[in-house]
Structure formats: structure tokens, C-alpha cells
Design an enzyme around this catalytic site. Structure first.
Site, PDB file in Angstrom:
ATOM      1  N   ARG A   1       0.776  -1.532   0.063  1.00  8.56           N
ATOM      2  CA  ARG A   1       0.106  -0.050   0.238  1.00  8.56           C
ATOM      3  C   ARG A   1       0.840   1.152   0.228  1.00  8.56           C
ATOM      4  O   ARG A   1       1.917   1.800   0.883  1.00  8.56           O
ATOM      5  CB  ARG A   1      -0.370   0.160   1.398  1.00  8.56           C
ATOM      6  CG  ARG A   1      -1.252   1.747   1.378  1.00  8.56           C
ATOM      7  CD  ARG A   1      -3.181   1.074   2.268  1.00  8.56           C
ATOM      8  NE  ARG A   1      -4.196   0.912   2.256  1.00  8.56           N
ATOM      9  CZ  ARG A   1      -5.714   0.337   2.097  1.00  8.56           C
ATOM     10  NH1 ARG A   1      -5.067   1.260   3.342  1.00  8.56           N
ATOM     11  NH2 ARG A   1      -5.887   0.064   2.182  1.00  8.56           N
TER      12      ARG A   1
ATOM     13  N   HIS B   1      -7.023   1.153  -6.403  1.00 13.23           N
ATOM     14  CA  HIS B   1      -7.558   0.296  -5.533  1.00 13.23           C
ATOM     15  C   HIS B   1      -8.310  -0.921  -6.005  1.00 13.23           C
ATOM     16  O   HIS B   1      -9.306  -1.582  -5.742  1.00 13.23           O
ATOM     17  CB  HIS B   1      -8.113   0.630  -4.282  1.00 13.23           C
ATOM     18  CG  HIS B   1      -8.148   0.060  -2.933  1.00 13.23           C
ATOM     19  ND1 HIS B   1      -7.031  -0.727  -2.581  1.00 13.23           N
ATOM     20  CD2 HIS B   1      -9.313   0.896  -1.519  1.00 13.23           C
ATOM     21  CE1 HIS B   1      -7.853  -1.605  -1.302  1.00 13.23           C
ATOM     22  NE2 HIS B   1      -8.129  -0.168  -0.622  1.00 13.23           N
TER      23      HIS B   1
ATOM     24  N   ARG C   1     -13.567  -8.867   1.739  1.00 14.46           N
ATOM     25  CA  ARG C   1     -11.656  -8.706   1.535  1.00 14.46           C
ATOM     26  C   ARG C   1     -11.341  -9.909   1.958  1.00 14.46           C
ATOM     27  O   ARG C   1     -10.597 -10.297   0.653  1.00 14.46           O
ATOM     28  CB  ARG C   1     -11.663  -7.354   1.941  1.00 14.46           C
ATOM     29  CG  ARG C   1     -12.095  -5.841   2.009  1.00 14.46           C
ATOM     30  CD  ARG C   1     -11.082  -5.275   0.077  1.00 14.46           C
ATOM     31  NE  ARG C   1      -9.708  -5.181   0.516  1.00 14.46           N
ATOM     32  CZ  ARG C   1      -8.718  -4.583   0.985  1.00 14.46           C
ATOM     33  NH1 ARG C   1     -10.015  -3.332   1.735  1.00 14.46           N
ATOM     34  NH2 ARG C   1      -7.925  -4.545   0.666  1.00 14.46           N
TER      35      ARG C   1
ATOM     36  N   GLN D   1     -10.211  -4.152  -3.388  1.00 13.88           N
ATOM     37  CA  GLN D   1     -11.562  -3.527  -2.996  1.00 13.88           C
ATOM     38  C   GLN D   1     -12.995  -2.378  -4.039  1.00 13.88           C
ATOM     39  O   GLN D   1     -14.094  -3.750  -4.026  1.00 13.88           O
ATOM     40  CB  GLN D   1     -11.457  -1.843  -2.295  1.00 13.88           C
ATOM     41  CG  GLN D   1     -12.924  -1.156  -1.724  1.00 13.88           C
ATOM     42  CD  GLN D   1     -13.070  -1.506  -0.484  1.00 13.88           C
ATOM     43  OE1 GLN D   1     -12.100  -2.417   0.525  1.00 13.88           O
ATOM     44  NE2 GLN D   1     -14.324  -2.606  -0.209  1.00 13.88           N
TER      45      GLN D   1
ATOM     46  N   ASP E   1     -17.452   7.708  -2.015  1.00  8.82           N
ATOM     47  CA  ASP E   1     -15.944   7.471  -0.252  1.00  8.82           C
ATOM     48  C   ASP E   1     -15.197   8.946  -0.004  1.00  8.82           C
ATOM     49  O   ASP E   1     -16.268   9.288  -0.719  1.00  8.82           O
ATOM     50  CB  ASP E   1     -14.362   7.007  -1.812  1.00  8.82           C
ATOM     51  CG  ASP E   1     -13.519   6.569  -0.605  1.00  8.82           C
ATOM     52  OD1 ASP E   1     -13.732   6.351   0.294  1.00  8.82           O
ATOM     53  OD2 ASP E   1     -12.517   6.736  -1.643  1.00  8.82           O
TER      54      ASP E   1
ATOM     55  N   CYS F   1     -16.221   2.119   0.697  1.00 11.85           N
ATOM     56  CA  CYS F   1     -15.285   0.752   0.801  1.00 11.85           C
ATOM     57  C   CYS F   1     -14.774   1.011   2.638  1.00 11.85           C
ATOM     58  O   CYS F   1     -13.824  -0.271   3.564  1.00 11.85           O
ATOM     59  CB  CYS F   1     -13.655   1.441   0.414  1.00 11.85           C
ATOM     60  SG  CYS F   1     -13.215   3.000   0.431  1.00 11.85           S
TER      61      CYS F   1
HETATM   62  N1   CP Z   1     -10.898  -0.382   2.719  1.00 11.91           N
HETATM   63  C1   CP Z   1     -10.065  -0.687   3.381  1.00 11.91           C
HETATM   64  O1   CP Z   1      -8.791  -0.562   2.211  1.00 11.91           O
HETATM   65  O2   CP Z   1      -9.992  -0.350   4.338  1.00 11.91           O
HETATM   66  P1   CP Z   1      -8.384   0.357   5.102  1.00 11.91           P
HETATM   67  O3   CP Z   1      -7.381   1.244   4.477  1.00 11.91           O
HETATM   68  O4   CP Z   1      -9.033   0.172   6.999  1.00 11.91           O
HETATM   69  O5   CP Z   1      -7.346  -0.826   5.058  1.00 11.91           O
HETATM   70  N1  NVA Z   2      -9.890   6.627  -1.294  1.00 16.97           N
HETATM   71  C1  NVA Z   2      -9.509   6.654  -0.406  1.00 16.97           C
HETATM   72  C2  NVA Z   2      -9.788   4.476  -0.195  1.00 16.97           C
HETATM   73  C3  NVA Z   2      -9.147   3.877   1.526  1.00 16.97           C
HETATM   74  C4  NVA Z   2      -9.600   2.836   1.547  1.00 16.97           C
HETATM   75  C5  NVA Z   2      -8.543   6.637   0.150  1.00 16.97           C
HETATM   76  O1  NVA Z   2      -7.629   6.924  -0.739  1.00 16.97           O
HETATM   77  O2  NVA Z   2      -7.714   6.999   1.689  1.00 16.97           O
END
Ligand code: CP
Ligand code: NVA
Length: 309
Positions: free
Chosen positions: A102, A129, A292, A132, A224, A264
Site C-alpha cells: 500500500r 484500489h 476483502r 476493494q 468514498d 469501502c
Molecule cells: N477499505 C480499505 O482498504 O480499508 P483500510 O484502509 O482500513 O485498509
Molecule cells: N480513497 C480512500 C480509500 C481508503 C480505503 C483513500 O485512499 O484514503
């Protein structure tokens, strides 16, 4: 399925996406069948950003497949002190069987994939992502059966979630309508690629500034956060710019009668979504969170099962 990595849904065919759904469904129904599927294997999980769901679902997923996961905060490993990603990728490949990352820059994940000899999975970047979005379509597939000819409306920031949902829609035969305020439209390159995929699949990608146009007759309504991770400094400005962009009962009333609401998570009630929607019977947010685990187990198993330890 001949893939080394899982970086974008775009890289996978509709048939491969459906194979992953079928596998995830079987893993969800019969987890004991896969208890030793990745026995003795290790997944390294690199995090430059916070996480609850991604961290826990990958770690638990590896455990349930008989393997082991290592949590590596980018702050604590040498990557955070400037060790090149190329060296990190090559070193980790000597120890582990897969890497989930990530990151802020999408290029960090693609560089990892280019230089690691083991599979690399995109656990969220500023651009996308995919785990997700795969999960969200899988969750809708569980609810509706076939998704062909259905419509998803994504309302809000044209961010990583919007991009991955756009890439995924044509793979499951859905039309996607993305509504954002003008300055927050999705990346034109992503729109172009998603459009080309949609043309080939006979589906549609609609980008609009009108919530009402996007959500009309939608089977899925998704939103989101307005400020993603890394955009905390813009949060106040974004709150002003997104004023009125809340998914509330009025918005849901324009969608199909059986429409489901998705997010998400984490969510901000009263900003991008009203409590009356996210906490309603139409909301499937906790099914998404659970799924997930199942989708990522299917992805890890598919990429890592043939590795020799
Ligand atoms: N939806 C998601 O990716 O959540 P986290 O940021 O908690 O991993
Ligand atoms: N768009 C959000 C998704 C989190 C899972 C971010 O990148 O923070």
C-alpha cells in the site's frame, strides 16, 4: 491464469475475474479445504499508509491458507530511509513468496512488481484500489447473481476507488456512471482505458457532474471519502468543494428499488454519506469488509500456489 502480479483489474480478463469470484465463493463456503493451500509461504505486507481492513484481511487470509504474513511499516524498514525500491524488491524476493504493498505513488507498486521475482499485489495506491473494487463487485454478484446489464453509480471524488470501479465494471458486464464535482473528475487516462474496455465489452462508462443523472436506476450506489490518505491538508477545502455531494435518502430514492449502498470504509457519516443510508438495510458495507478476506485469499492462492518452497 497466467499472471505474476495483481496490480489493476484492467490487466485481467472478464473470464479471469469470474474465475476469481468462483474461487472466492468456494473459499468462503469451505475454508477448511484450503487450510494448507499456502503452507510454509510468507507474504510481506508493506504499508506507507494506515489500514484496518487491508492489513487484517491479508494477514488473516494468509494464516487461513496455512501461511504467514509480515507487517512492514515503510517507516520502520530501510525503504523509508531511502533504500531503492529495486533493492527492496530483490531482497524481499529472497525471503518471501509474495508482496502486498500500500503506497502513495502507484509507480512504487509497479516498480516492486517489475523487480520482484515473487508476485506483487496492489493494496491501494493514489491511483487505484483493485482489491476493494474486486470485492465490491463480488459482493454485488453474491446479492444479485449475474451483474450483466446492471448499473453502478459512483458519487464523489474521482479517486483511487473511482478508478478501480471503472476498470472493474466492464469485466462484470456493468455500466458505470461516475459523478464528481468538476475539479475532482477521474484521471483522463483511466477514463480512456476504461472506456476502451467498455467499448470492447459492450458496456458504458459515463462521467458526469450530475448526481441525479448518475444514480438514475442504479443497482449499486457507491461513494468514498472526500479527502483520501495523503490529502489531509486539503480536507477543509474539499469539505467546501463537496458541499451538497452527500449520498442521502433523496439520492437513494432515484436508484433502482432494490439498489444496494456500498462504501469501502472508513466512512465519514454526514459528509459523503448520511447515516440514514450507510446504516440502512440497503447498506452492505460489512459484507464488503468481510469479502476483502475471501477475494484476497483467492488472489493470493492463484498467484502463489505453484511456488516451490
Ligand atoms: N477499505 C480499505 O482498504 O480499508 P483500510 O484502509 O482500513 O485498509
Ligand atoms: N480513497 C480512500 C480509500 C481508503 C480505503 C483513500 O485512499 O484514503
Amino acid at each position: 491464469m497466467q499472471h505474476k502480479d495483481f496490480i489493476e483489474i484492467h490487466d485481467y480478463s472478464a473470464t479471469e475475474v469470474m474465475q476469481l469470484f468462483e474461487l472466492a465463493k468456494d473459499m468462503k463456503a469451505s475454508p477448511q479445504k484450503y487450510r494448507e493451500a499456502l503452507k510454509g509461504q510468507t507474504l510481506a505486507m508493506i504499508f506507507e499508509k494506515s489500514s484496518t481492513r487491508t492489513r487484517v484481511s491479508f494477514e488473516v487470509g494468509m494464516y487461513q491458507l496455512g501461511g504467514h504474513a509480515l507487517f512492514l511499516s515503510a517507516r520502520d524498514i530501510q525503504l523509508g530511509r531511502g533504500e531503492p525500491i529495486v533493492d527492496t524488491a530483490r531482497v524481499l524476493s529472497r525471503y518471501v513468496d509474495g508482496i502486498m504493498a500500500r503506497t502513495f505513488a502507484h509507480k512504487t507498486v509497479t516498480d516492486l512488481a517489475d523487480f520482484a521475482t515473487v508476485p506483487v499485489i496492489n493494496g491501494l495506491t493514489d491511483l487505484s484500489h483493485p482489491c476493494q473494487a474486486m470485492t465490491d463487485y463480488f459482493t454485488a454478484w453474491e446479492k444479485f447473481g449475474s451483474l450483466k446489464g446492471r448499473r453502478i453509480a459512483y458519487i464523489g471524488d474521482g479517486n483511487n476507488m473511482a478508478h478501480s470501479l471503472m476498470f472493474g465494471a466492464s469485466k462484470v458486464g456493468m455500466t458505470i456512471a461516475v459523478a464528481t464535482p468538476g475539479a475532482y473528475a477521474p484521471e483522463p487516462t483511466v477514463v480512456g482505458e476504461a472506456q476502451a474496455d467498455a467499448d470492447a465489452a459492450g458496456t458504458k462508462v459515463i462521467v458526469t457532474r450530475s448526481i441525479d443523472e448518475a444514480v438514475k436506476d442504479a443497482d449499486i450506489v457507491e461513494t468514498d471519502v472526500w479527502a483520501s490518505m495523503g490529502q489531509e491538508g486539503e480536507a477543509d477545502k474539499r469539505r467546501r468543494d463537496f458541499s451538497g455531494w452527500i449520498v442521502d435518502k433523496r439520492v437513494m430514492s432515484l436508484a433502482s428499488r432494490e439498489a444496494i449502498f456500498m462504501h469501502c470504509l472508513p466512512a465519514h457519516r454526514g459528509e459523503e454519506v448520511a447515516s440514514e443510508v450507510i446504516d440502512s438495510e440497503q447498506s452492505v458495507i460489512f459484507d464488503e469488509a468481510e469479502n476483502r478476506l475471501h477475494i484476497q485469499k483467492a488472489i493470493m492462492y492463484t498467484l502463489m500456489k505453484d511456488r516451490k518452497r
